[in-house]
Design a protein around this motif. Sequence first.
Motif, mmCIF file in Angstrom:
data_model
loop_
_atom_site.group_PDB
_atom_site.id
_atom_site.type_symbol
_atom_site.label_atom_id
_atom_site.label_comp_id
_atom_site.label_asym_id
_atom_site.label_seq_id
_atom_site.Cartn_x
_atom_site.Cartn_y
_atom_site.Cartn_z
ATOM 1 N N GLN A 1 0.817 -1.215 0.000
ATOM 2 C CA GLN A 1 0.000 0.000 0.000
ATOM 3 C C GLN A 1 0.853 1.269 0.000
ATOM 4 O OE1 GLN A 1 -3.598 0.386 -0.260
ATOM 5 N NE2 GLN A 1 -2.578 2.253 -0.882
ATOM 6 N N ARG A 2 1.972 1.259 0.683
ATOM 7 C CA ARG A 2 2.797 2.473 0.764
ATOM 8 C C ARG A 2 3.323 2.938 -0.595
ATOM 9 N NH1 ARG A 2 7.461 -0.280 4.228
ATOM 10 N NH2 ARG A 2 6.350 -2.194 3.864
ATOM 11 N N TYR B 1 1.492 2.946 -3.404
ATOM 12 C CA TYR B 1 0.365 3.344 -4.243
ATOM 13 C C TYR B 1 -0.421 4.465 -3.588
ATOM 14 C CZ TYR B 1 1.196 -0.891 -6.922
ATOM 15 O OH TYR B 1 1.762 -1.856 -7.707
ATOM 16 N N GLU B 2 -0.756 5.462 -4.371
ATOM 17 C CA GLU B 2 -1.573 6.554 -3.860
ATOM 18 C C GLU B 2 -3.020 6.103 -3.662
ATOM 19 O OE1 GLU B 2 -2.799 10.887 -5.500
ATOM 20 O OE2 GLU B 2 -0.700 10.315 -5.716
ATOM 21 N N ARG C 1 -6.107 3.510 -2.938
ATOM 22 C CA ARG C 1 -6.300 2.396 -1.999
ATOM 23 C C ARG C 1 -6.302 1.078 -2.765
ATOM 24 N NH1 ARG C 1 -5.942 1.461 3.275
ATOM 25 N NH2 ARG C 1 -7.545 0.114 4.094
#
Length: 75
Positions: free
Chosen positions: A41-42, A44-45, A47
């Motif tokens: 996740q970190r 990718y902007e 969700r």
Amino acid sequence: MSRSGSSPETPASSSTTMVVPAGLPGWITVELIEKTLRVWQRFYEARLTVDDAVAILLDTGQLLDALSSPSGSRS
């Protein structure tokens, strides 16, 4: 581990019960999906969804299969 159908846009949310979409290999577990979402996740902007995590896992599995097969048997 539970398996069920999943909509393509199922968001990864800690407030909902996550299930492994039907038809996936047995090595893909709820825990592995959750960990994949936490790790990736970190980067990718937007969700990431359960389906995004499954795609990451399946692609990684295919890469590992290709790397571990003898060089003469690749198609």
